[in-house]
Design a protein around this motif. Structure first.
Motif, PDB file in Angstrom:
ATOM      1  N   UNK A   1     -26.216-116.663  36.335  1.00 17.16           N
ATOM      2  CA  UNK A   1     -25.668-116.030  37.559  1.00 17.16           C
ATOM      3  C   UNK A   1     -26.640-114.892  37.746  1.00 17.16           C
ATOM      4  N   UNK A   2     -26.935-114.128  36.498  1.00 15.80           N
ATOM      5  CA  UNK A   2     -27.740-112.857  36.991  1.00 15.80           C
ATOM      6  C   UNK A   2     -28.998-113.056  36.603  1.00 15.80           C
ATOM      7  N   UNK A   3     -29.613-114.077  35.925  1.00 16.04           N
ATOM      8  CA  UNK A   3     -31.083-113.914  35.162  1.00 16.04           C
ATOM      9  C   UNK A   3     -31.106-112.735  34.196  1.00 16.04           C
ATOM     10  N   UNK A   4     -29.986-112.213  33.824  1.00 15.33           N
ATOM     11  CA  UNK A   4     -29.931-111.016  32.728  1.00 15.33           C
ATOM     12  C   UNK A   4     -29.016-111.365  31.616  1.00 15.33           C
ATOM     13  N   UNK A   5     -29.274-110.514  30.617  1.00 15.41           N
ATOM     14  CA  UNK A   5     -28.204-110.474  29.450  1.00 15.41           C
ATOM     15  C   UNK A   5     -27.377-109.466  29.585  1.00 15.41           C
ATOM     16  N   UNK A   6     -26.313-109.510  28.755  1.00 21.87           N
ATOM     17  CA  UNK A   6     -25.311-108.756  28.976  1.00 21.87           C
ATOM     18  C   UNK A   6     -25.836-106.977  28.653  1.00 21.87           C
ATOM     19  N   UNK A   7     -26.678-107.055  27.844  1.00 20.12           N
ATOM     20  CA  UNK A   7     -27.473-105.604  27.326  1.00 20.12           C
ATOM     21  C   UNK A   7     -27.968-105.110  28.642  1.00 20.12           C
ATOM     22  N   UNK A   8     -28.445-105.781  29.697  1.00 20.55           N
ATOM     23  CA  UNK A   8     -29.274-105.456  30.839  1.00 20.55           C
ATOM     24  C   UNK A   8     -28.380-105.402  32.094  1.00 20.55           C
ATOM     25  N   UNK A   9     -26.945-105.418  31.829  1.00 20.75           N
ATOM     26  CA  UNK A   9     -26.091-105.196  32.917  1.00 20.75           C
ATOM     27  C   UNK A   9     -24.732-104.368  32.826  1.00 20.75           C
ATOM     28  N   UNK A  10     -24.117-103.961  33.623  1.00 22.26           N
ATOM     29  CA  UNK A  10     -23.312-102.866  33.361  1.00 22.26           C
ATOM     30  C   UNK A  10     -22.118-103.149  32.515  1.00 22.26           C
ATOM     31  N   UNK A  11     -21.413-102.339  31.851  1.00 24.06           N
ATOM     32  CA  UNK A  11     -20.312-102.674  30.808  1.00 24.06           C
ATOM     33  C   UNK A  11     -19.335-103.376  31.508  1.00 24.06           C
ATOM     34  N   UNK A  12     -18.963-104.566  31.094  1.00 27.42           N
ATOM     35  CA  UNK A  12     -17.695-105.212  31.562  1.00 27.42           C
ATOM     36  C   UNK A  12     -18.064-106.098  32.744  1.00 27.42           C
ATOM     37  N   UNK A  13     -19.325-106.390  32.989  1.00 19.08           N
ATOM     38  CA  UNK A  13     -19.716-107.347  34.112  1.00 19.08           C
ATOM     39  C   UNK A  13     -19.076-108.855  33.628  1.00 19.08           C
ATOM     40  N   UNK A  14     -18.251-109.220  34.839  1.00 25.95           N
ATOM     41  CA  UNK A  14     -17.659-110.382  34.882  1.00 25.95           C
ATOM     42  C   UNK A  14     -18.523-111.478  35.484  1.00 25.95           C
ATOM     43  N   UNK A  15     -18.490-112.735  35.059  1.00 23.67           N
ATOM     44  CA  UNK A  15     -19.409-114.000  35.546  1.00 23.67           C
ATOM     45  C   UNK A  15     -18.166-114.738  36.570  1.00 23.67           C
ATOM     46  N   UNK A  16     -18.510-115.141  37.588  1.00 18.88           N
ATOM     47  CA  UNK A  16     -17.716-115.878  38.480  1.00 18.88           C
ATOM     48  C   UNK A  16     -17.808-117.294  38.826  1.00 18.88           C
ATOM     49  N   UNK A  17     -16.889-118.215  38.836  1.00 20.84           N
ATOM     50  CA  UNK A  17     -17.165-119.805  39.039  1.00 20.84           C
ATOM     51  C   UNK A  17     -16.089-120.584  38.361  1.00 20.84           C
ATOM     52  N   UNK A  18     -15.707-121.534  38.952  1.00 20.30           N
ATOM     53  CA  UNK A  18     -14.603-122.472  38.711  1.00 20.30           C
ATOM     54  C   UNK A  18     -14.757-123.507  37.550  1.00 20.30           C
TER      55      UNK A  18
END
Length: 350
Positions: free
Chosen positions: A309-326
């Motif tokens: 979704x973001x092309x990044x790992x959790x360490x590169x994104x804000x704390x608590x980033x959620x992913x969306x999708x059914x």
């Protein structure tokens, strides 16, 4: 420097919801009780969550009915009229919870660090915890009591379960029987795993001699999910969805050998009982919201979903980033879950 150098006379905790977060908060409250046994503790809590914690030793529960709106706030303020706490520990980020603190008198109002506070929570507090690094919600809650002056310690829980609730479970499960409890529903349907795969894991457990029990709330969507899982199974299942109180559910989770659940309250309730959990995660980071004592048996596709979704790992994104999708939970394979079940049940046999 700790906020208190000697035991405070009275503390008020505010954590209204949800079930999982309230379980995390119990660990923080009981850490205070072990360190400062004379400190009087009051907890402002949601109506449903209070059903789980009713009887929590040494804690006065004040129930806030959020459905009552401003009248519910006034009811809480009326109960606390004439009282002043040494500190209010404000563990809820929602604006509604912050507005509730306005009518509560306390020398210190302790909230999240501004970096983590949302919905303007920092405007309602006069002290902020230092912690900005904790990944897991439970660790951030423990940071509150460390800020007060309670030494850092591993979480422990003593949850109130009545003998009648234990009897209720014992009537349904033979004494020596191994038990897998499946709590299949998360708060949103998109966070549920695939119905067919729940059924296949349940059949696998049955073939290993386990009694499989489905549990959940009496909501229509959860009842339907339980029926769909049962219909897809080839072995018998005990379907208790909608048939347990929260206390009975807690007793059932205590009795289980293994619990299978997505990101949901029962996963954290089971953790308070020391029961191993196979957590199923795609939308949120299990390092933040997973079953605290079972992170090594959690099956997560969160990192791969982030990359998609973001092309990044959790360490590169804000704390608590959620992913969306059914469809994200579809990426959790049957084999991965069965592998964790087999590992846990081998340990149990050993």
């Amino acid at each position: 420097m700790p906020l208190f150098h000697s035991p405070p006379k009275s503390l008020c905790f505010l954590r209204l919801s949800a079930i999982g977060d309230v379980c995390h908060a119990v660990a923080a409250v009981q850490a205070v009780q072990r360190h400062w046994p004379e400190t009087k503790i009051t907890w402002i809590i949601g109506k449903v969550e209070a059903q789980l914690l009713n009887g929590l030793e040494g804690v006065e529960l004040i129930i806030f009915d959020k459905k009552a709106g401003y009248a519910g706030m006034k009811a809480v303020w009326q109960q606390l009229k004439g009282r002043r706490f040494d500190a209010l520990i404000h563990m809820q980020l929602a604006l509604r919870a912050s507005l509730l603190t306005v009518g509560i008198k306390a020398t210190y109002k302790v909230g999240f660090n501004k970096q983590r506070a949302k919905e303007g929570q920092w405007l309602f507090t006069n002290k902020k915890i230092n912690d900005v690094n904790s990944q897991h919600v439970l660790d951030s809650f423990l940071s509150f009591v460390e800020y007060l002056g309670v030494p850092k310690q591993s979480p422990k829980w003593t949850m109130p379960i009545a003998p009648s609730d234990l009897d209720w479970v014992n009537q349904r499960i033979p004494l020596q029987q191994n038990v897998l409890v499946i709590s299949p529903a998360a708060s949103k349907d998109e966070r549920n795993w695939v119905t067919e795969r729940y059924a296949q894991v349940a059949d696998h457990a049955s073939e290993q001699g386990y009694q499989v029990i489905l549990c959940g709330s009496p909501s229509e969507r959860e009842i339907q999910l339980g029926q769909q899982i049962s219909q897809r199974m080839t072995h018998p299942v005990t379907n208790l969805i909608g048939q347990t109180s929260l206390k009975q559910l807690l007793a059932l989770l205590q009795r289980a050998d293994v619990v299978l659940a997505p990101d949901s309250g029962p996963a954290h309730m089971a953790t308070t009982q020391g029961t191993p959990v196979i957590g199923l995660y795609a939308h949120s980071n299990p390092k933040r919201t997973g079953p605290y004592l079972s992170l090594n048996t959690t099956v997560s596709v969160y990192e791969q979903c982030l990359q998609q979704q973001y092309g990044k790992s959790s360490s590169e994104l804000p704390w608590g980033t959620r992913v969306k999708g059914a469809e994200l939970m579809n990426q959790i394979t049957l084999d991965d879950v069965i592998e964790q079940f087999d590992i846990l049940t081998t340990i149990n046999k050993g």
